[in-house]
Write a protein that holds these residues in place. Structure first.
Motif, mmCIF file in Angstrom:
data_model
loop_
_atom_site.group_PDB
_atom_site.id
_atom_site.type_symbol
_atom_site.label_atom_id
_atom_site.label_comp_id
_atom_site.label_asym_id
_atom_site.label_seq_id
_atom_site.Cartn_x
_atom_site.Cartn_y
_atom_site.Cartn_z
ATOM 1 N N TRP A 173 0.859 -1.193 0.000
ATOM 2 C CA TRP A 173 0.000 0.000 0.000
ATOM 3 C C TRP A 173 0.890 1.236 0.000
ATOM 4 O O TRP A 173 2.030 1.209 0.522
ATOM 5 C CB TRP A 173 -0.860 -0.036 1.272
ATOM 6 C CG TRP A 173 -1.834 1.102 1.419
ATOM 7 C CD1 TRP A 173 -3.132 1.111 1.020
ATOM 8 C CD2 TRP A 173 -1.591 2.375 2.042
ATOM 9 N NE1 TRP A 173 -3.715 2.313 1.345
ATOM 10 C CE2 TRP A 173 -2.781 3.108 1.966
ATOM 11 C CE3 TRP A 173 -0.476 2.964 2.640
ATOM 12 C CZ2 TRP A 173 -2.906 4.403 2.475
ATOM 13 C CZ3 TRP A 173 -0.588 4.252 3.138
ATOM 14 C CH2 TRP A 173 -1.794 4.959 3.053
ATOM 15 N N HIS A 182 -10.068 -0.477 -5.137
ATOM 16 C CA HIS A 182 -9.287 -1.667 -4.788
ATOM 17 C C HIS A 182 -8.982 -2.524 -6.012
ATOM 18 O O HIS A 182 -8.333 -3.564 -5.884
ATOM 19 C CB HIS A 182 -10.080 -2.504 -3.772
ATOM 20 C CG HIS A 182 -10.524 -1.698 -2.589
ATOM 21 N ND1 HIS A 182 -11.768 -1.096 -2.529
ATOM 22 C CD2 HIS A 182 -9.876 -1.347 -1.462
ATOM 23 C CE1 HIS A 182 -11.867 -0.412 -1.399
ATOM 24 N NE2 HIS A 182 -10.738 -0.539 -0.739
ATOM 25 N N ASN A 186 -6.769 -5.872 -5.955
ATOM 26 C CA ASN A 186 -7.523 -7.131 -6.033
ATOM 27 C C ASN A 186 -7.010 -8.019 -7.163
ATOM 28 O O ASN A 186 -6.731 -9.202 -6.961
ATOM 29 C CB ASN A 186 -9.010 -6.843 -6.312
ATOM 30 C CG ASN A 186 -9.744 -6.274 -5.110
ATOM 31 O OD1 ASN A 186 -9.246 -6.319 -3.996
ATOM 32 N ND2 ASN A 186 -10.923 -5.742 -5.349
ATOM 33 N N TYR A 207 -6.378 -0.986 6.333
ATOM 34 C CA TYR A 207 -6.354 -1.021 4.866
ATOM 35 C C TYR A 207 -6.344 -2.435 4.288
ATOM 36 O O TYR A 207 -5.899 -2.636 3.150
ATOM 37 C CB TYR A 207 -5.162 -0.229 4.329
ATOM 38 C CG TYR A 207 -5.413 1.254 4.315
ATOM 39 C CD1 TYR A 207 -6.183 1.839 3.319
ATOM 40 C CD2 TYR A 207 -4.893 2.076 5.308
ATOM 41 C CE1 TYR A 207 -6.432 3.200 3.303
ATOM 42 C CE2 TYR A 207 -5.125 3.445 5.308
ATOM 43 C CZ TYR A 207 -5.895 3.999 4.297
ATOM 44 O OH TYR A 207 -6.141 5.347 4.285
ATOM 45 N N LEU A 209 -7.394 -5.506 2.274
ATOM 46 C CA LEU A 209 -8.256 -5.702 1.101
ATOM 47 C C LEU A 209 -9.378 -6.680 1.470
ATOM 48 O O LEU A 209 -9.378 -7.261 2.565
ATOM 49 C CB LEU A 209 -7.429 -6.264 -0.065
ATOM 50 C CG LEU A 209 -6.444 -5.293 -0.727
ATOM 51 C CD1 LEU A 209 -5.470 -6.060 -1.629
ATOM 52 C CD2 LEU A 209 -7.167 -4.229 -1.550
ATOM 53 N N TRP A 238 -4.909 2.164 -2.092
ATOM 54 C CA TRP A 238 -6.351 1.896 -2.121
ATOM 55 C C TRP A 238 -6.933 2.459 -0.839
ATOM 56 O O TRP A 238 -6.241 2.592 0.170
ATOM 57 C CB TRP A 238 -6.648 0.400 -2.289
ATOM 58 C CG TRP A 238 -6.035 -0.501 -1.261
ATOM 59 C CD1 TRP A 238 -6.521 -0.788 -0.020
ATOM 60 C CD2 TRP A 238 -4.811 -1.261 -1.381
ATOM 61 N NE1 TRP A 238 -5.678 -1.676 0.627
ATOM 62 C CE2 TRP A 238 -4.627 -1.978 -0.180
ATOM 63 C CE3 TRP A 238 -3.847 -1.390 -2.403
ATOM 64 C CZ2 TRP A 238 -3.531 -2.809 0.040
ATOM 65 C CZ3 TRP A 238 -2.759 -2.222 -2.170
ATOM 66 C CH2 TRP A 238 -2.606 -2.921 -0.975
ATOM 67 N N TYR A 241 -11.218 -0.691 2.918
ATOM 68 C CA TYR A 241 -12.302 -1.588 2.486
ATOM 69 C C TYR A 241 -13.329 -1.737 3.612
ATOM 70 O O TYR A 241 -14.534 -1.665 3.369
ATOM 71 C CB TYR A 241 -11.725 -2.951 2.099
ATOM 72 C CG TYR A 241 -12.765 -3.950 1.671
ATOM 73 C CD1 TYR A 241 -13.370 -3.863 0.415
ATOM 74 C CD2 TYR A 241 -13.163 -4.979 2.521
ATOM 75 C CE1 TYR A 241 -14.344 -4.766 0.023
ATOM 76 C CE2 TYR A 241 -14.127 -5.889 2.136
ATOM 77 C CZ TYR A 241 -14.717 -5.780 0.888
ATOM 78 O OH TYR A 241 -15.683 -6.679 0.497
#
Ligand code: CP
Length: 315
Positions: A173, A182, A186, A207, A209, A238, A241
């Motif tokens: 990240w 994302h 992903n 953070y 995913l 990103w 999530y």
């Protein structure tokens, strides 16, 4: 393969990777496969690499393209079923997808995440609606949750530059002033599950995913530990999530610097681009011989070409 919406749609990942690398050696060897066919490219969001590399891939196959910046040039689309269309949305995707199917033999679509409605983003409303109402194959040029053409290009780049059979690859990240989706993280993670590599993800607290996507992958919050001995650092921002769409951390502790690159095994730096210099990575990293960002963008041609070729061969 009916549609190419995620990497899981590929009949065989390794064979597709081999095909892409083979096409790179002789890009026009299947010229003519696209004769009398048309590829539509619909952009609901901006692009540099995806638009030009996909057009170039089509050109190498002799496949004409029609491009539309949908968000600026076309009618605003309605995606809800059974709604009374009294607002700003002038055309329903039912008609739009059916109409595009009259003009094109395949349609590639870019439609980013809203980052405001997790359920809708995860439902991939735009791509899945086109897949439902079009009668032609749909190709993902980055959707709410996936960017498989980028991941396939990244797989080519790792194959080309790996110093050993099983390299250590880190997805780290990085900070960014805007909330980003994302999709790249992903698809990179899904792609790495097909590769012979030691793969690890590093991100700050908050953070993580989607745990369904990272299942079976080591994820840690110590970036320095993760990048020690790495052969590749793939950096990407990103948003959160769990706290969907939020930015929880903006400081530059996670920026990739030449000092961090020194912790690697003479490692290479990767990023999908566009990249914000001196936010995600310093000039010193991006301008060094360790950076593969331009090579990655070149490989976008061959990842797209491998997918288009297989869809064309399906008839
Ligand atoms: N990496 C990538 O998809 O670039 P663009 O957003 O410019 O297409």
């Amino acid at each position: 393969m009916k549609h190419f919406i995620t990497l899981a749609d590929l009949p065989n990942f390794k064979q597709t990777l081999d095909l892409a690398m083979d096409l790179k050696k002789n890009p026009t060897k299947s010229y003519g496969l696209g004769k009398d066919k048309t590829l539509g490219l619909l952009f609901f969001n901006p692009s540099l690499r995806t638009r030009l590399s996909t057009q170039k891939a089509a050109q190498n196959l002799g496949l004409p393209t029609m491009v539309m910046n949908f968000s600026q040039e076309s009618w605003a689309l309605e995606f809800e079923d059974g709604t009374k269309m009294s607002g700003l949305r002038s055309e329903h995707v039912k008609e739009a997808a059916a109409v595009v199917s009259q003009y094109c033999d395949m349609v590639a679509i870019r439609a980013f995440a809203s980052l405001s409605d997790k359920e809708k983003d995860e439902a991939e409303t735009v791509l899945r609606s086109f897949a439902k109402y079009a009668s032609i194959p749909i190709i993902n040029m980055e959707s709410a949750t996936a960017h498989p053409l980028q991941a396939l290009a990244d797989a080519i780049t790792i194959e080309e530059f790996k110093p050993k059979y099983k390299p250590k690859v880190v997805l780290s990240w990085a900070p960014h002033p805007k909330a980003l989706p994302h999709a790249v993280g992903n698809s990179f993670t899904q792609m790495m599950k097909h590769m012979d590599a030691d793969f690890i993800i590093a991100h700050p607290e908050g953070y993580a995913l989607n745990p369904i996507i990272t299942e079976g992958i080591e994820c840690i919050t110590d970036q320095e530990k993760a990048i020690k001995g790495a052969d590749f650092i793939y950096t990407k921002n990103w948003c959160s999530y769990d706290h969907y769409g939020q930015i929880l951390k903006t400081d530059d502790q996670w920026m990739i610097t030449p000092d961090k690159m020194e912790l690697t095994n003479n490692g290479k730096f990767m990023h999908c681009l566009p990249i914000r210099r001196n936010i995600v990575a310093t000039d010193g990293v991006l301008d060094s011989a360790r950076s593969l960002v331009i090579q990655q963008s070149q490989n976008r041609i061959y990842s797209a070409q491998a997918v288009l070729k297989q869809l064309l061969e399906n008839g």
